[in-house]
Enzyme design. Sequence first.
Site, mmCIF file in Angstrom:
data_model
loop_
_atom_site.group_PDB
_atom_site.id
_atom_site.type_symbol
_atom_site.label_atom_id
_atom_site.label_comp_id
_atom_site.label_asym_id
_atom_site.label_seq_id
_atom_site.Cartn_x
_atom_site.Cartn_y
_atom_site.Cartn_z
ATOM 1 N N LYS A 191 1.461 -1.149 0.069
ATOM 2 C CA LYS A 191 -0.086 -0.054 0.217
ATOM 3 C C LYS A 191 1.421 0.957 -0.395
ATOM 4 O O LYS A 191 0.173 2.416 -0.379
ATOM 5 C CB LYS A 191 -0.914 -0.331 1.059
ATOM 6 N N THR A 248 -3.920 5.349 2.716
ATOM 7 C CA THR A 248 -2.777 6.061 2.422
ATOM 8 C C THR A 248 -3.361 6.692 1.170
ATOM 9 O O THR A 248 -1.836 7.353 0.127
ATOM 10 C CB THR A 248 -1.825 4.994 2.541
#
Length: 332
Positions: A191, A248
């Site tokens: 991520k 994120t």
Amino acid sequence: MEIKSEKIGILGSGAWGTALACVLNKKKKITLWAYEKNTADQINRYKLNKVFLPKIKIPNNVNATNNLKDVKECKFIFVCIPSNFIKKILMKFKKFYKKEMIIIICSKGIENTSQLLLSDIIKKIIPNVKLAILSGPSFAIEVAKKKPTAVTIASKNQNDAKKLATLINSKYFRCYYTNDIIGVQFGGIIKNILAIASGITESQNLGSSAKSALITRGLFEMKKIGLAYGAKENTFYGLSGLGDLILTCNSNLSRNFVTGLLIGKGKKIKEITKIKKTISEGIINSKTIYKLSKKKRVEMPVCHSVYNILYKNYSVKKTIEKILSRDIKKEN
């Protein structure tokens, strides 16, 4: 000597370590280890971490130290050190380790030189260690401010996982548990790389549709590399996978997303690392994931594009054009 209490130790006084010190069980004594002595002194004197988490009052049950020895009476050890420093610090901590301890990795990354997951690195340093992973969509500043957050604790020992979930859980910091320590770690690694890609996309004004496509295909890449190394598929649709990815890739609070914004605007890695206090794990991990994907022959066009931009000086514009001109294929 056995540990008679259930004190909490936190290794690392950056934003995340300090945030955890603020939200973990107020009824237990918490020892927060800082690499810098002046940081420990400042926390003890003012109950503030002015560098990494300013304006957040640190509870009175937290005592900071610069000496790893002071953590030896703690049963629960939360490791909040940047991934590239974990090996060095844990080698020093090893002499204070006791078999009753449970080490909880809160860092997200993978060692570049050995290409080992953080759990495997710690197992090499401390064989037979009781180990868990804490991950999920969470920004330190929001956690410290007691904004509602949900995370995942992973341990192969389900009794340990349940105990840790109970220890961590509160009305504003909810904790689920799983036994997939590999999947939870790969989610946290990938991520960060995808957040850099998302920041680049944002900097080029490609629009919300492009970002949605990026996140969706990025999740597919996350799942593919994770499964290749023994993870469980369902993990990637949970908090430590999709949940953390959405967070994120869409916020200026994400240092990896901001790194992507800067790269998209023409900044080089050396320039970015000079102006930022905190480390963007995605910069380091993109190189390692590139190597791991090649080993297993896993196709990861988005992650590989980030690697090419960061380390091979590929043009952002041409890299985007190349991704968009790839051959038509079945979605899954």
